[in-house]
Design an enzyme around this catalytic site. Structure first.
Site, mmCIF file in Angstrom:
data_model
loop_
_atom_site.group_PDB
_atom_site.id
_atom_site.type_symbol
_atom_site.label_atom_id
_atom_site.label_comp_id
_atom_site.label_asym_id
_atom_site.label_seq_id
_atom_site.Cartn_x
_atom_site.Cartn_y
_atom_site.Cartn_z
ATOM 1 N N GLU A 5 0.767 -0.442 -4.988
ATOM 2 C CA GLU A 5 -0.521 0.600 -4.815
ATOM 3 C C GLU A 5 0.023 1.994 -4.869
ATOM 4 O O GLU A 5 0.799 2.114 -4.051
ATOM 5 C CB GLU A 5 -1.701 0.232 -3.861
ATOM 6 N N GLU A 31 -4.290 4.154 -8.625
ATOM 7 C CA GLU A 31 -5.369 4.559 -8.485
ATOM 8 C C GLU A 31 -5.407 6.202 -8.764
ATOM 9 O O GLU A 31 -4.637 7.002 -8.244
ATOM 10 C CB GLU A 31 -5.414 4.652 -6.795
ATOM 11 N N HIS A 78 0.725 -1.314 -0.145
ATOM 12 C CA HIS A 78 -0.131 0.027 -0.030
ATOM 13 C C HIS A 78 0.880 1.009 -0.215
ATOM 14 O O HIS A 78 1.726 1.568 0.985
ATOM 15 C CB HIS A 78 -0.728 0.019 1.350
ATOM 16 N N ARG A 79 0.793 2.127 -0.986
ATOM 17 C CA ARG A 79 1.801 3.275 -1.178
ATOM 18 C C ARG A 79 2.848 2.703 -1.144
ATOM 19 O O ARG A 79 3.918 3.720 -0.613
ATOM 20 C CB ARG A 79 1.189 4.203 -0.291
ATOM 21 N N ASP A 105 -0.143 -2.235 4.454
ATOM 22 C CA ASP A 105 0.876 -1.505 4.809
ATOM 23 C C ASP A 105 1.947 -2.373 5.310
ATOM 24 O O ASP A 105 3.378 -1.909 5.038
ATOM 25 C CB ASP A 105 0.574 -0.455 5.936
ATOM 26 N N LYS A 138 -7.183 9.673 -8.511
ATOM 27 C CA LYS A 138 -7.819 10.347 -7.647
ATOM 28 C C LYS A 138 -8.214 11.585 -8.133
ATOM 29 O O LYS A 138 -7.604 12.720 -7.775
ATOM 30 C CB LYS A 138 -6.881 10.681 -6.100
ATOM 31 N N HIS A 144 -1.194 10.991 -2.364
ATOM 32 C CA HIS A 144 -2.383 10.786 -1.948
ATOM 33 C C HIS A 144 -3.305 12.004 -1.612
ATOM 34 O O HIS A 144 -4.451 11.725 -2.098
ATOM 35 C CB HIS A 144 -2.325 9.570 -0.822
ATOM 36 N N ASP A 154 -0.959 6.328 -5.737
ATOM 37 C CA ASP A 154 -2.251 7.406 -5.990
ATOM 38 C C ASP A 154 -1.645 8.286 -6.792
ATOM 39 O O ASP A 154 -0.537 8.831 -6.772
ATOM 40 C CB ASP A 154 -2.840 7.911 -4.942
#
Length: 618
Positions: A397, A471, A370-371, A587, A473, A412, A399
């Site tokens: 992942e 992702e 995640h990120r 995470d 946004k 993000h 953003d």
């Protein structure tokens, strides 16, 4: 020890007179409600959705759904229904215990009649606050010590993570529920006054406060010890069952039929224990409260409510010929009802594929960092992405957003303040204005040289090394964000090693129109209804606490992939893996990879034992 046994003997003698009545009532009522509530609630929600012309609830549609007046009408119906059925159960329990206290035998029909007439008073204006008490205060403050259909209350992980990532929010949250719990404990006898003395809820709360007086902490200790003993007994059975499974597993061949039957029998025993605590957790809790209620009444010299004198109608019913015939075959009727209810729940489990262990045929669950490896490095930065590559995560992942001059950057938040200290929105600045900002010191001063990366820089870094979940946004200020992402993926020939996801379905539509070969995923924290009609979504990314087995099955039947976010605990990770998801976003990818490896290399019985230990959560 002798005093404890004498006390337990007194309690059982106290219940003996009407034990059969409360046993039959709780078994039939709780199991029936467990079988009925699910389809009824689903039916009401489906009707409410159809009224609004919706097929599903997601982050995008829930606002439309909640703004509609018809939704609130359906919501009020659901709330009143849950409140009434909960109160009816509690009233019957208190009435049955009181009848035993008065040495009065109460037939099942009389109990139902008296409980119904008492519970229906909740609709009186003076008792409306009781709805809040039954729906929120009891489940939130007594969830650990009361089991039932009202205590499966959970807040989504992403909300809890947000709360506990902000110190003051965490303090306020914990402080609020401590205050509510301590404050509402003064009302612990209010339901007894409501049921036995006909008080409205305001009067009942006041009388409960006065009855408790200076014994507040002693009462709390008594309740906690009582319920702690019950919980210890329940989990003792679970642990004993797991111990038996391990012994059978080591003593018998794993492919032996007797071994399989033995383990299935133990599993059934543990399920029975689960049913017992589900059905009788609430009566046992109110038994403790009732004993304290009568003790304080006697100590203060207050008159204990007399036996019930308005049960003649119910008694007359028990003397009719048809009632006598039913009484003669009561055991067969009860057994049949229990079998029907268990059968209905078993069918639900079959339909949802719950409670069955895979036999090693399930596909491997992939792990998404995640990120980037955000547990160890500043999120959405090149060092976090390199960290994810180094630990051999399957996916990253990240953003993306668009600056004022059209540059696609990896970030993000729509505002730069949290990670750079600059209080400006991304759509207000150009790439030249932000490319030299410190984007790492917020995490650790050693990363002060870290900058905001562009998507192009990330593609250069990760191509051929790891897959990307990008992702989008959108903020409403971008001009060509989706088209730019599609062009970059084509330029770097990464359309086959990336998916593009978004909470905005319109963004997925734009991506598919720009390049139909790019895989997409629709992100939602609310997942109810039929999502399969979303033609521009090749998969769904769902918040972990909102994920259900039915959703996973429905998506897979439609040929869609299921991603689940953000899974940071081993317990929840095991649960979503058992549902058959395709990808977990976390995470802590190291923990996830290790647990998935253990799952893949565990024997059938190793997994079986773990499932038994987690039986209550399954």
């Amino acid at each position: 020890m002798k005093k404890i046994f004498l006390y337990l003997k007194y309690i059982f003698s106290f219940l003996k007179l009407n034990f059969g009545t409360i046993l039959v009532f709780e078994l039939l009522y709780k199991l029936s409600m467990a079988a009925i509530f699910k389809p009824v609630l689903k039916g009401i929600l489906k009707i409410a959705l159809r009224v609004q012309g919706l097929n599903f609830l997601s982050d995008e549609t829930i606002g439309i759904f909640l703004k509609a007046p018809s939704t609130w009408i359906f919501l009020i119906i659901i709330i009143l229904g849950i409140t009434f059925f909960t109160l009816f159960d509690i009233c019957c329990i208190i009435i049955c215990i009181h009848a035993s206290c008065c040495n009065q035998q109460i037939p099942l029909l009389a109990l139902i009649d008296k409980g119904f007439k008492t519970a229906v008073r909740v609709i009186y204006p003076k008792n409306l606050l009781m709805i809040l008490y039954l729906l929120i205060i009891i489940p939130m403050t007594h969830a650990i010590i009361i089991s039932g259909y009202m205590t499966e209350f959970s807040i989504p992980d992403f909300i809890m993570e947000y709360i506990f990532s902000h110190v003051w929010l965490a303090i306020l949250y914990v402080g609020f529920w401590i205050y509510i719990g301590l404050r509402s404990f003064h009302w612990i006898y209010s339901l007894h006054y409501f049921c036995l003395e006909g008080c409205d809820f305001k009067q009942a709360r006041r009388k409960s406060w006065l009855l408790q007086g200076k014994n507040y902490w002693w009462d709390m200790i008594a309740v906690v010890v009582w319920n702690g003993a019950l919980i210890a007994a329940y989990y003792g059975v679970i642990m004993f069952g797991a111990w038996l499974v391990s012994k059978v597993n080591s003593a018998l061949p794993t492919n032996d039929l007797f071994s399989s039957l033995t383990l299935s029998g133990i599993s059934l025993l543990l399920n029975v224990a689960g049913v017992f605590i589900f059905c009788f957790g609430l009566p046992l809790f109110f038994l403790c409260v009732s004993l304290l209620f009568y003790y304080h009444k006697s100590r203060k010299g207050e008159e204990i409510p007399p036996e019930f004198d308005d049960l003649e109608g119910a008694y007359r019913l028990t003397q009719t010929s048809w009632a006598k015939k039913l009484y003669r075959i009561r055991k067969r009727i009860i057994a049949g009802c229990i079998l029907v209810v268990i059968g209905v729940n078993f069918i639900y489990n079959i339909a949802d594929k719950k409670g069955f262990l895979d036999m090693g045929l399930k596909h491997r669950v992939e792990v998404t960092a995640h990120r980037g490896y955000s547990a160890e490095y500043p999120e959405n930065t090149t060092v976090a992405f390199r960290g994810a590559i180094d630990i051999k995560a399957d996916w990253i992942e990240l953003d993306v957003q668009e600056t004022a001059d059209g540059e696609v950057i990896v970030m993000h938040d729509s505002n730069l303040k949290r990670t750079t200290g600059v209080n400006k929105d991304i759509w207000e600045v150009t790439w030249d204005e932000i490319k030299d900002l410190d984007n790492g010191s917020w995490f650790d001063p050693m990363y002060r040289e870290i900058r905001i990366p562009t998507l192009e820089q990330v593609l250069e870094l990760t191509r051929g090394k790891i897959k990307l979940n990008i992702e989008i946004k959108p903020t409403g200020h971008e001009k060509h964000l989706e088209e730019s992402v599609a062009e970059l993926l084509e330029e770097y020939r990464m359309t086959d090693s990336c998916i593009v996801s978004s909470m905005k379905y319109e963004s997925l539509e734009k991506i598919k129109k720009a390049n139909p070969d790019i895989q997409t995923a629709y992100i939602t924290s609310v997942s109810y209804g039929n999502f399969t009609e979303l033609q521009y979504a090749d998969g769904y990314s769902v918040e972990s606490m909102m994920l259900t087995q039915q959703f996973v099955n429905q998506a897979h039947r439609a040929g869609k992939s299921v991603y689940v976010w953000t899974v940071n605990s081993e317990e929840r990770l095991e649960q979503v893996i058992s549902m058959g998801v395709d990808n977990v976003v976390t995470d802590d990818p190291v923990m996830a990879e290790q647990l998935i490896y253990e799952e893949e290399h565990s024997t059938f019985w190793d997994i079986y034992i773990r499932r038994l230990l987690n039986l209550r959560e399954q």
